[in-house]
Design a protein around this motif. Structure first.
Motif, PDB file in Angstrom:
ATOM      1  N   GLY A  99       0.811  -1.222   0.000  1.00  8.37           N
ATOM      2  CA  GLY A  99       0.000   0.000   0.000  1.00  8.37           C
ATOM      3  C   GLY A  99       0.837   1.261   0.000  1.00  8.37           C
ATOM      4  N   VAL A 100       1.993   1.195  -0.671  1.00  9.18           N
ATOM      5  CA  VAL A 100       2.876   2.360  -0.770  1.00  9.18           C
ATOM      6  C   VAL A 100       3.255   2.555  -2.232  1.00  9.18           C
ATOM      7  CG1 VAL A 100       3.805   2.047   1.566  1.00  9.18           C
ATOM      8  CG2 VAL A 100       4.994   1.017  -0.383  1.00  9.18           C
ATOM      9  N   THR A 101       3.965   3.619  -2.509  1.00  5.87           N
ATOM     10  CA  THR A 101       4.459   3.829  -3.869  1.00  5.87           C
ATOM     11  C   THR A 101       5.784   3.089  -4.019  1.00  5.87           C
ATOM     12  OG1 THR A 101       5.760   5.788  -3.320  1.00  5.87           O
ATOM     13  CG2 THR A 101       3.434   6.146  -3.925  1.00  5.87           C
ATOM     14  N   PRO A 102       6.128   2.697  -5.236  1.00  7.26           N
ATOM     15  CA  PRO A 102       7.416   2.023  -5.432  1.00  7.26           C
ATOM     16  C   PRO A 102       8.604   2.853  -4.929  1.00  7.26           C
ATOM     17  CG  PRO A 102       6.061   1.726  -7.376  1.00  7.26           C
ATOM     18  CD  PRO A 102       5.337   2.697  -6.465  1.00  7.26           C
ATOM     19  N   MET A 103       8.521   4.161  -5.041  1.00  2.00           N
ATOM     20  CA  MET A 103       9.623   5.017  -4.577  1.00  2.00           C
ATOM     21  C   MET A 103       9.888   4.829  -3.080  1.00  2.00           C
ATOM     22  SD  MET A 103      11.085   6.315  -7.072  1.00  2.00           S
ATOM     23  CE  MET A 103      12.238   7.247  -6.119  1.00  2.00           C
ATOM     24  N   THR A 104       8.851   4.528  -2.320  1.00  2.00           N
ATOM     25  CA  THR A 104       9.030   4.291  -0.887  1.00  2.00           C
ATOM     26  C   THR A 104       9.987   3.136  -0.651  1.00  2.00           C
ATOM     27  OG1 THR A 104       6.791   5.089  -0.464  1.00  2.00           O
ATOM     28  CG2 THR A 104       7.814   3.767   1.266  1.00  2.00           C
ATOM     29  N   LEU A 105       9.892   2.105  -1.480  1.00  2.00           N
ATOM     30  CA  LEU A 105      10.749   0.933  -1.315  1.00  2.00           C
ATOM     31  C   LEU A 105      12.219   1.268  -1.561  1.00  2.00           C
ATOM     32  CD1 LEU A 105       8.584  -1.724  -3.170  1.00  2.00           C
ATOM     33  CD2 LEU A 105       8.662  -1.234  -0.718  1.00  2.00           C
ATOM     34  N   TYR A 106      12.461   2.187  -2.487  1.00  2.00           N
ATOM     35  CA  TYR A 106      13.832   2.521  -2.847  1.00  2.00           C
ATOM     36  C   TYR A 106      14.578   3.260  -1.737  1.00  2.00           C
ATOM     37  CZ  TYR A 106      12.684   0.823  -7.467  1.00  2.00           C
ATOM     38  OH  TYR A 106      12.307   0.018  -8.507  1.00  2.00           O
ATOM     39  N   HIS A 107      13.876   3.653  -0.711  1.00  7.43           N
ATOM     40  CA  HIS A 107      14.538   4.236   0.457  1.00  7.43           C
ATOM     41  C   HIS A 107      15.144   3.126   1.329  1.00  7.43           C
ATOM     42  CE1 HIS A 107      13.194   8.307  -0.310  1.00  7.43           C
ATOM     43  NE2 HIS A 107      11.971   7.847  -0.507  1.00  7.43           N
ATOM     44  N   HIS A 108      14.703   1.895   1.101  1.00  6.45           N
ATOM     45  CA  HIS A 108      15.150   0.762   1.920  1.00  6.45           C
ATOM     46  C   HIS A 108      16.016  -0.235   1.160  1.00  6.45           C
ATOM     47  CE1 HIS A 108      12.492   1.987   5.179  1.00  6.45           C
ATOM     48  NE2 HIS A 108      11.589   2.244   4.252  1.00  6.45           N
ATOM     49  N   VAL A 109      15.778  -0.392  -0.129  1.00  9.13           N
ATOM     50  CA  VAL A 109      16.582  -1.266  -0.995  1.00  9.13           C
ATOM     51  C   VAL A 109      16.784  -0.556  -2.322  1.00  9.13           C
ATOM     52  CG1 VAL A 109      15.884  -3.454   0.062  1.00  9.13           C
ATOM     53  CG2 VAL A 109      14.550  -2.537  -1.820  1.00  9.13           C
ATOM     54  N   GLU A 110      17.971  -0.734  -2.915  1.00 10.86           N
ATOM     55  CA  GLU A 110      18.286   0.047  -4.112  1.00 10.86           C
ATOM     56  C   GLU A 110      17.552  -0.429  -5.372  1.00 10.86           C
ATOM     57  OE1 GLU A 110      21.689  -2.893  -3.406  1.00 10.86           O
ATOM     58  OE2 GLU A 110      20.480  -1.569  -2.182  1.00 10.86           O
ATOM     59  N   ASP A 111      17.282  -1.738  -5.471  1.00 10.33           N
ATOM     60  CA  ASP A 111      16.604  -2.289  -6.641  1.00 10.33           C
ATOM     61  C   ASP A 111      16.187  -3.727  -6.328  1.00 10.33           C
ATOM     62  OD1 ASP A 111      19.051  -3.667  -6.709  1.00 10.33           O
ATOM     63  OD2 ASP A 111      19.755  -2.649  -8.510  1.00 10.33           O
ATOM     64  N   ARG A 112      15.689  -4.458  -7.340  1.00  8.90           N
ATOM     65  CA  ARG A 112      15.230  -5.828  -7.114  1.00  8.90           C
ATOM     66  C   ARG A 112      16.385  -6.728  -6.667  1.00  8.90           C
ATOM     67  NH1 ARG A 112      14.174 -10.830  -9.562  1.00  8.90           N
ATOM     68  NH2 ARG A 112      12.145 -11.700  -9.002  1.00  8.90           N
ATOM     69  N   ALA A 113      17.558  -6.553  -7.263  1.00  9.07           N
ATOM     70  CA  ALA A 113      18.720  -7.353  -6.850  1.00  9.07           C
ATOM     71  C   ALA A 113      19.074  -7.058  -5.392  1.00  9.07           C
ATOM     72  CB  ALA A 113      19.915  -7.079  -7.757  1.00  9.07           C
ATOM     73  N   GLY A 114      18.990  -5.807  -5.002  1.00  8.36           N
ATOM     74  CA  GLY A 114      19.248  -5.442  -3.607  1.00  8.36           C
ATOM     75  C   GLY A 114      18.214  -6.036  -2.662  1.00  8.36           C
ATOM     76  N   LEU A 115      16.968  -6.083  -3.122  1.00 10.75           N
ATOM     77  CA  LEU A 115      15.908  -6.701  -2.337  1.00 10.75           C
ATOM     78  C   LEU A 115      16.198  -8.192  -2.154  1.00 10.75           C
ATOM     79  CD1 LEU A 115      13.066  -6.649  -1.010  1.00 10.75           C
ATOM     80  CD2 LEU A 115      12.135  -7.040  -3.318  1.00 10.75           C
ATOM     81  N   LEU A 116      16.586  -8.870  -3.230  1.00 11.46           N
ATOM     82  CA  LEU A 116      16.901 -10.302  -3.140  1.00 11.46           C
ATOM     83  C   LEU A 116      18.129 -10.557  -2.266  1.00 11.46           C
ATOM     84  CD1 LEU A 116      16.177 -11.419  -6.813  1.00 11.46           C
ATOM     85  CD2 LEU A 116      14.802 -11.895  -4.759  1.00 11.46           C
ATOM     86  N   ARG A 117      19.130  -9.675  -2.345  1.00 13.62           N
ATOM     87  CA  ARG A 117      20.315  -9.808  -1.464  1.00 13.62           C
ATOM     88  C   ARG A 117      19.899  -9.686  -0.008  1.00 13.62           C
ATOM     89  NH1 ARG A 117      22.835  -6.791  -5.346  1.00 13.62           N
ATOM     90  NH2 ARG A 117      22.535  -4.869  -4.194  1.00 13.62           N
TER      91      ARG A 117
END
Length: 172
Positions: free
Chosen positions: A32-50
């Motif tokens: 329930g957030v914007t994708p930009m919110t996620l980028y404050h916590h992980v840099e990209d999908r690879a960073g999310l998987l790491r």
């Protein structure tokens, strides 16, 4: 939005629907957030998987066998690794599909395994590849037994038996 909430939701999405369904946009929508919110916590999908692999596979490094017996230590690490692969197979497959995600804890597991095997054989890289591929194949096969705990337990037992056989060949 806390990083732990992001990681927990992303792991749940992987477990539910596989790696292809996990995008930054779909994760943001679920939260329930914007994708930009996620980028404050992980840099990209690879960073999310790491970050996910560090969290999930981190417990593999905590488990060791007898430090005086490198084969027992290798066995303990691989059994724990196999269990995690079986518990979160979609994370393992997502890491395979995103090479940039192979870093952090997953790289540390590989390095630890290399170091332990190097004390036993000069062919430690070959043996590492054989043992890790076996853990992946057997761990991913557990997906077929989900819902039937007797079958999952039987698959785990067969993995342990095969691992013992492989490790026995290693020390000849």
């Amino acid at each position: 939005m806390a990083r732990d909430d992001i990681l927990a939701t992303a792991l749940a999405m992987l477990d539910e629907g596989g790696g292809q369904g996990l995008t930054m946009r779909s994760l943001a929508s679920r939260l329930g957030v914007t994708p930009m919110t996620l980028y404050h916590h992980v840099e990209d999908r690879a960073g999310l998987l790491r970050a996910l692999s560090d969290r999930v596979y981190g417990e593999v490094l905590e488990v060791t066998g007898d430090a005086r017996d490198p084969i027992a230590e290798v066995r303990a690490l691989l059994v724990r690794y196999h269990d995690v692969v079986g518990k979160h197979p979609q994370l393992t497959l997502a890491i395979f599909s995103e090479p940039q995600a192979f870093a952090g804890v997953t790289r540390q597991i590989t390095e630890r395994l290399d170091a332990m095997l190097a004390t036993v054989t000069p062919d430690f890289v070959l043996w590492r590849d054989i043992l890790v591929d076996h853990a992946h194949g057997s761990g991913l096969a557990i997906v077929s037994g989900r819902g039937d705990w007797l079958q999952v337990d039987a698959l785990r037992e067969r993995y342990a038996q095969a691992l013992d056989r492989l490790l026995g060949m290693l020390v000849r």
